[in-house]
Design an enzyme around this catalytic site. Structure first.
Site, short mmCIF file in Angstrom:
data_model
loop_
_atom_site.label_atom_id
_atom_site.label_comp_id
_atom_site.label_asym_id
_atom_site.label_seq_id
_atom_site.Cartn_x
_atom_site.Cartn_y
_atom_site.Cartn_z
N CYS A 57 -23.64 10.96 2.30
CA CYS A 57 -23.25 10.76 3.69
C CYS A 57 -22.80 9.35 4.00
O CYS A 57 -23.11 8.40 3.29
CB CYS A 57 -24.44 11.00 4.62
SG CYS A 57 -25.16 12.61 4.46
N GLY A 105 -18.43 11.37 1.91
CA GLY A 105 -18.70 12.77 2.23
C GLY A 105 -17.47 13.41 2.82
O GLY A 105 -16.92 12.89 3.78
N ASN A 156 -28.26 8.95 6.48
CA ASN A 156 -27.75 8.87 5.11
C ASN A 156 -28.94 8.63 4.20
O ASN A 156 -29.69 7.69 4.40
CB ASN A 156 -26.74 7.72 5.00
CG ASN A 156 -26.28 7.46 3.56
OD1 ASN A 156 -25.92 6.35 3.22
ND2 ASN A 156 -26.28 8.48 2.73
N GLY A 157 -29.10 9.50 3.20
CA GLY A 157 -30.23 9.36 2.29
C GLY A 157 -30.88 10.71 2.09
O GLY A 157 -30.26 11.75 2.33
N TYR A 183 -20.19 2.85 -8.22
CA TYR A 183 -19.29 3.96 -7.91
C TYR A 183 -19.18 4.32 -6.44
O TYR A 183 -18.07 4.54 -5.94
CB TYR A 183 -19.75 5.19 -8.71
CG TYR A 183 -18.99 6.44 -8.41
CD1 TYR A 183 -17.63 6.55 -8.74
CD2 TYR A 183 -19.60 7.53 -7.80
CE1 TYR A 183 -16.92 7.71 -8.45
CE2 TYR A 183 -18.89 8.69 -7.51
CZ TYR A 183 -17.56 8.78 -7.84
OH TYR A 183 -16.86 9.90 -7.55
#
Ligand code: SF4
Length: 488
Positions: A19, A45, A124-125, A265
């Site tokens: 996310c 995302g 996010n997570g 990345y």
């Protein structure tokens, strides 16, 4: 049961970020800025996105849609329904929740109506004790609307006895284990929180008289906001027109364990993480690789796009010329979301093509960011050999990925990770390449700015997918039988 095809059939051999989160307060038409920010975070995302805004006359308004931000949140007819000076948003790649088949009910931000007013939240997570929390909450009468782990936070807030929404959020987050960078809003406040280890990123920016919160700095640039600082691990900021930015420390102090894979990345190369340019870290990984794993060759080629900075670093350090031996077709996208079997079999060839004129007869070093299942690496090797390369040497800008991530990144099960089943030599033989080398964990740490490498027993980053050293025990997975390294 047959395995579901990946949501994006040409990216099935990469780890996927779950996310991106974004929020803006104190500017007119805040939702437009959030849409732009989410567009810049689209790499985190692509399955779905959502925006919630608040305006005194119409109250909270929300829009949640499948697909790219640019295909949904650019339409005036939709954006007019999201008025106000305060808005938050989210882009999603599903991990927890309905994996691989996102339902609209799982698309964030989530919204809760409390006695002191409403609040919306984007996460996010990944919460590693979400299943246990969900069971407990349902036993006590909570009715869940989604299958997302993030919804637990809303229910925990609803059960808190605190008088304000930020206080309720603190209460709720003290029950939550795992990785979270959260952007939330009330009618008058924008709230940002990072988990005590700061696993996922979150930054603060200034836009005119207003403020922005974002997963990455590249999404501040797109709206013309200036970067102010990172939200610290374990910090909560509450931003309002009257009080500006207030900082709180709701959690017990812990040493930071930021995700090192963000450097390798996930994050965009034009973002700044921990005061370091992501591009520069990636270039430096290539330098480390060239020192650790030199090879006699004629050409260094990146596997585009994420291998590019490391390939530039490798070429610079080794003195071997750099060339674009593989060209990426930028326009293979959702058009092929439901490809025929014949098209799917073409796989990576639809996305990447070999530059034959450059490759033929050469000893080629291919630099990629990671090897996950190994399927893409194998196809790329075949393409390079078909184009007449004399030798193929893989250099990988991360250590072998041998462990799954439980902190918000979509990873195959452990058994499907090539490095969990094979040694480096076995992987080389399996891929059928002349040589295969990965950067060492210490080399990666040095490239990320830790001159002394990884501190044994007290690593500066989360590197669990390489080391099996999980900074937060994945409680739900352990309950399901996952074995930590020590127990193997
Ligand atoms: S396990 Fe890997 S991908 Fe997940 S947070 Fe840690 S370093 Fe990042």
């Amino acid at each position: 049961m047959a395995e579901m095809p990946p949501a994006h059939p040409f990216d099935d051999d990469k780890l996927k970020e779950e996310c991106g989160v974004y929020g803006v307060i104190g500017v007119a038409d805040a939702a437009n800025f959030v849409a732009l920010g989410l567009h810049a975070l689209q790499h985190r995302g692509q399955e779905a996105g959502g925006i919630v805004s608040y305006e005194s006359e119409t109250g909270f308004n929300s829009a949640r849609r499948f697909g790219y931000v640019r295909d949904n949140f650019t339409k005036a007819s939709l954006m007019e329904t999201l008025p106000g000076h305060l808005a938050i948003g989210h882009v999603r790649y599903s991990t927890a929740g309905s994996k691989g088949q996102t339902a609209i009910r799982d698309v964030q931000p989530f919204f809760g109506e409390f006695s002191m007013g409403g609040a919306a939240l984007a996460h996010n997570g990944n919460i590693v004790n979400a299943e246990a929390l969900r069971r407990e909450l349902i036993d006590h009468g909570s009715i869940f609307q989604s299958s997302s782990d993030s919804e637990c936070i809303i229910h925990l807030m609803a059960r808190s006895f605190q008088k304000t929404i930020p206080e309720r959020m603190k209460d709720a987050l003290r029950r939550v284990e795992g990785a979270f960078s959260i952007v939330a809003m009330t009618r008058t406040k924008l709230i940002g929180v990072r988990d005590p280890l700061g696993v996922r990123p979150l930054v603060l920016g200034r836009i005119g008289d207003g403020w922005a919160l974002s997963s990455e700095t590249c999404a501040l640039d797109i709206i013309g906001a200036t970067f102010v600082r990172e939200i610290e691990p374990g910090e909560m900021v509450v931003i309002s027109a009257g009080n500006g930015v207030e900082s709180f420390r709701p959690f017990q102090h812990a040493s930071s364990r930021f995700c090192i894979f963000e450097h390798v990345y996930f994050s965009r190369p034009d973002s700044i993480l921990g005061g370091r340019s992501v591009y520069e870290t990636r270039r430096q990984i290539g330098v480390e690789l060239a020192r650790e794993a030199p090879v006699e060759a004629d050409l260094v080629c990146p596997v585009p796009d994420s291998g590019t900075p490391a390939a530039i670093g490798f070429s610079h350090e080794s003195g071997i010329p750099y060339g674009m031996g593989i060209i990426r077709n930028q326009y293979v996208g959702r058009t092929f979301i439901e490809p025929t079997e014949q098209i799917r079999n073409m796989g990576v060839r639809l996305k990447l093509n070999v530059n034959r004129a450059l490759i033929a007869g050469k000893r080629v070093v291919l630099v990629d960011d990671s090897v996950v299942r190994g399927t893409t690496s194998q196809k790329i090797k075949e393409m390079i050999l078909d184009a007449g390369a004399a030798e193929v040497h893989f250099r990988i800008a991360s250590p072998p990925t041998a462990w799954p991530c439980f902190y918000g990144v979509d990873t195959p099960e452990k058994e499907k990770l090539l490095a969990s089943r094979m040694s480096e030599e076995e992987m080389r033989d399996h891929l059928g390449v002349d040589s295969l080398r990965f950067v060492s964990l210490d080399g990666l740490y040095r490239a990320a700015g830790e001159a002394g490498g990884r501190t044994p027993g007290c690593p500066q980053y989360c590197d669990a997918c390489f080391s099996g050293d999980y900074p937060v025990a994945p409680a739900d997975m352990i309950e399901k039988g996952f074995k930590l390294k020590a127990a193997e």
